[in-house]
Design a protein around this motif. Structure first.
Motif, PDB file in Angstrom:
ATOM      1  N   LYS A   1       0.836  -1.217   0.000  1.00  0.00           N
ATOM      2  CA  LYS A   1       0.000   0.000   0.000  1.00  0.00           C
ATOM      3  C   LYS A   1       0.863   1.257   0.000  1.00  0.00           C
ATOM      4  O   LYS A   1       0.699   2.144  -0.843  1.00  0.00           O
TER       5      LYS A   1
ATOM      6  N   GLY B   1      -1.132   4.939   7.251  1.00  0.00           N
ATOM      7  CA  GLY B   1      -1.539   4.454   8.572  1.00  0.00           C
ATOM      8  C   GLY B   1      -0.456   4.601   9.625  1.00  0.00           C
ATOM      9  O   GLY B   1      -0.682   5.154  10.705  1.00  0.00           O
TER      10      GLY B   1
ATOM     11  N   LYS C   1       8.876  -5.566   8.508  1.00  0.00           N
ATOM     12  CA  LYS C   1       8.992  -5.148   9.912  1.00  0.00           C
ATOM     13  C   LYS C   1       9.063  -6.337  10.871  1.00  0.00           C
ATOM     14  O   LYS C   1       9.047  -6.143  12.093  1.00  0.00           O
TER      15      LYS C   1
ATOM     16  N   GLY D   1      -3.514 -10.308  17.670  1.00  0.00           N
ATOM     17  CA  GLY D   1      -4.468  -9.502  16.897  1.00  0.00           C
ATOM     18  C   GLY D   1      -3.863  -8.907  15.644  1.00  0.00           C
ATOM     19  O   GLY D   1      -4.164  -7.773  15.279  1.00  0.00           O
ATOM     20  N   PHE D   2      -3.019  -9.674  14.976  1.00  0.00           N
ATOM     21  CA  PHE D   2      -2.380  -9.164  13.762  1.00  0.00           C
ATOM     22  C   PHE D   2      -3.237  -9.531  12.541  1.00  0.00           C
ATOM     23  O   PHE D   2      -3.609 -10.696  12.344  1.00  0.00           O
TER      24      PHE D   2
HETATM   25  N1  LIG Z   1      -2.080  -5.899  15.245  1.00  0.00           N
HETATM   26  C1  LIG Z   1      -1.727  -5.275  14.117  1.00  0.00           C
HETATM   27  N2  LIG Z   1      -2.381  -5.537  12.949  1.00  0.00           N
HETATM   28  C2  LIG Z   1      -2.028  -4.899  11.832  1.00  0.00           C
HETATM   29  N3  LIG Z   1      -1.017  -3.991  11.760  1.00  0.00           N
HETATM   30  C3  LIG Z   1      -0.343  -3.699  12.886  1.00  0.00           C
HETATM   31  C4  LIG Z   1      -0.669  -4.317  14.100  1.00  0.00           C
HETATM   32  N4  LIG Z   1       0.165  -3.830  15.056  1.00  0.00           N
HETATM   33  C5  LIG Z   1       0.959  -2.941  14.464  1.00  0.00           C
HETATM   34  N5  LIG Z   1       0.664  -2.851  13.153  1.00  0.00           N
HETATM   35  C6  LIG Z   1       1.332  -1.889  12.253  1.00  0.00           C
HETATM   36  O1  LIG Z   1       0.371  -0.857  12.037  1.00  0.00           O
HETATM   37  C7  LIG Z   1       0.188  -0.616  10.660  1.00  0.00           C
HETATM   38  C8  LIG Z   1      -1.293  -0.616  10.298  1.00  0.00           C
HETATM   39  O2  LIG Z   1      -1.915   0.547  10.769  1.00  0.00           O
HETATM   40  P1  LIG Z   1      -3.296   0.973  10.150  1.00  0.00           P
HETATM   41  O3  LIG Z   1      -3.661   2.228  10.824  1.00  0.00           O
HETATM   42  O4  LIG Z   1      -3.186   0.971   8.673  1.00  0.00           O
HETATM   43  O5  LIG Z   1      -4.238  -0.236  10.626  1.00  0.00           O
HETATM   44  S1  LIG Z   1      -5.827  -0.318  10.592  1.00  0.00           S
HETATM   45  O6  LIG Z   1      -6.284   0.268   9.325  1.00  0.00           O
HETATM   46  O7  LIG Z   1      -6.353   0.429  11.732  1.00  0.00           O
HETATM   47  O8  LIG Z   1      -6.142  -1.742  10.696  1.00  0.00           O
HETATM   48  C9  LIG Z   1       0.838  -1.763   9.919  1.00  0.00           C
HETATM   49  O9  LIG Z   1       1.494  -1.120   8.856  1.00  0.00           O
HETATM   50  P2  LIG Z   1       1.525  -1.682   7.354  1.00  0.00           P
HETATM   51  O10 LIG Z   1       2.422  -2.875   7.446  1.00  0.00           O
HETATM   52  O11 LIG Z   1       2.138  -0.550   6.589  1.00  0.00           O
HETATM   53  O12 LIG Z   1       0.152  -2.007   6.895  1.00  0.00           O
HETATM   54  C10 LIG Z   1       1.763  -2.408  10.917  1.00  0.00           C
HETATM   55  O13 LIG Z   1       3.063  -1.927  10.730  1.00  0.00           O
END
Ligand SMILES: Nc1ncnc2c1ncn2[C@@H]1O[C@H](COP(=O)(O)OS(=O)(=O)O)[C@@H](OP(=O)(O)O)[C@H]1O
Ligand SMILES: Nc1ncnc2c1ncn2[C@@H]1O[C@H](COP(=O)(O)OP(=O)(O)O)[C@@H](O)[C@H]1O
Length: 322
Positions: free
Chosen positions: A154, A177, A259, A272-273
């Motif tokens: 994304k 995000g 990450k 909760g991932f």
């Molecule tokens: N539990 C859990 N689930 C998913 N992702 C997690 C979680 N904890 C931390 N992260 C990190 O937070 C980024 C996603 O944030 P968002 O604000 O896009 O999430 S959401 O739309 O509210 O679901 C996401 O970033 P991206 O990898 O860029 O998507 C992760 O780095």
């Protein structure tokens, strides 16, 4: 003084939510409560909506409702009634146009209304229109809503597209995000309720950016369909919201794992991932679906090629001119 007010609640999505966007002359005036919406679901697909909570509950509204698209899963021709706040999974989209009489300013009354928890507020109209702003920028404001699993690309594709559009002289901005969670949404975690609020807030901010005339790229996992649909329903124009589904298989996302979050989630260290032990609800009708590979090809698409597909869409649909 009694004023007749026309609310055009266009394209309200059929959700289980209590709230819906209200528009006055095409402009959002906030969110109103529809405490009692009922549909006679049958041949005519018409019904009535009442919104007694508008105007602080002082002025009940009763209005005809027209269902735009016939409910898809309405199995019976015999009229069946959906009432109250229950689920209406068969209602896809419907629009309202209703009027109510509002008591307004005199020495003893206040010409203002209640929206959500905000009381005594009123919509102010500026003299610079959105169209005028768009004309001056030579583009149309919109929200490109990137949704997909962590690691689906994304951010990479959104920033690649931002770079390309900026190079073309367009006003463009990415809301990511991770970044927004450093500030505006730093008080939110990853529970369903917090994710919902995360998406609601960024949906509202994105709406403001679109109103400004900016090509706004929103890059959030946004795992819940309902939350994305609500963000869509809050936009001023139908064409404002372009959903971009990063349809990348979890196996690829997990291999990338920049990450180390999938690894931590698999090891039970991160609970909760999304995609592992938390849901991701795929879009059903995204305007753009980005896939890992082109049809009939084994080659993975590069981010530049993905961004280019989206750029073509924007150009073809007229977003790059006013
Ligand atoms: N539990 C859990 N689930 C998913 N992702 C997690 C979680 N904890 C931390 N992260 C990190 O937070 C980024 C996603 O944030 P968002 O604000 O896009 O999430 S959401 O739309 O509210 O679901 C996401 O970033 P991206 O990898 O860029 O998507 C992760 O780095
Ligand atoms: N189309 C692509 N092809 C190959 N690798 C990609 C592609 N898109 C993104 N990546 C890589 O995948 C990883 C995750 O991308 P990112 O944009 O951070 O995903 P998200 O924002 O969805 O979490 C990064 O290391 C990025 O370089």
């Amino acid at each position: 003084m009694r004023t007749r007010v026309l609310y055009d609640v266009a394209h309200m999505l059929g959700t289980t939510r209590r709230t819906t966007a209200l528009k006055l002359g095409g402009v959002g005036v906030g969110v109103g409560l529809l405490p009692s919406v009922s549909f006679l679901c049958g041949v005519s697909c018409q019904g009535f909506a009442s919104a007694a909570a508008l105007n602080g509950g002082a002025a009940p509204v009763v209005a005809p409702v027209v269902v735009e698209r016939a409910p898809q899963q309405c199995r019976s021709n015999a009229p069946s009634l959906w009432g109250g706040l229950g689920r209406a999974p068969f209602v896809e989209r419907y629009s309202f146009a209703f009027t109510h009489v509002r008591e307004s300013s005199s020495s003893s009354t206040v010409d203002a209304y209640k929206v959500g928890e905000s009381t005594n507020i009123k919509w102010h109209e500026g003299s610079v229109s959105r169209e005028a702003r768009e004309q001056s920028m030579g583009q149309k404001g919109c929200v490109l809503w990137f949704t997909g699993l962590s690691g689906s690309g994304k951010s990479t594709v959104a920033y690649t597209l931002e770079h390309a559009l900026h190079g073309m002289g367009k006003k463009v901005y990415v809301m990511d995000g991770d970044n927004i969670r450093h500030g505006l949404n730093s008080n939110l975690g990853f529970s369903a309720v917090d994710r919902e609020e995360n998406i609601r807030r960024i949906g509202e901010v994105a709406k403001l950016f679109a109103d400004m005339g900016v090509i706004t790229l929103v890059s959030f996992i946004s795992p819940y369909r309902n939350d994305r649909d609500l963000a869509r329903s809050r936009m001023a124009r139908d064409t404002d919201f372009v959903e971009v589904f990063m349809k990348i298989p979890i196996e690829i996302c997990e291999t990338r794992d920049p990450k180390g979050l999938y690894k931590a989630a698999r090891a039970g260290k991160l609970k909760g991932f999304t995609g592992i032990d938390d849901p991701y609800e795929e879009p059903l009708n995204a305007e753009i679906v980005v896939e890992a590979k082109k049809e009939a090809s084994d080659e993975l698409e590069a981010p530049e090629a993905m961004a280019s597909t989206i750029l073509d869409y924007l150009s073809t649909k007229g977003y790059l001119s006013a």
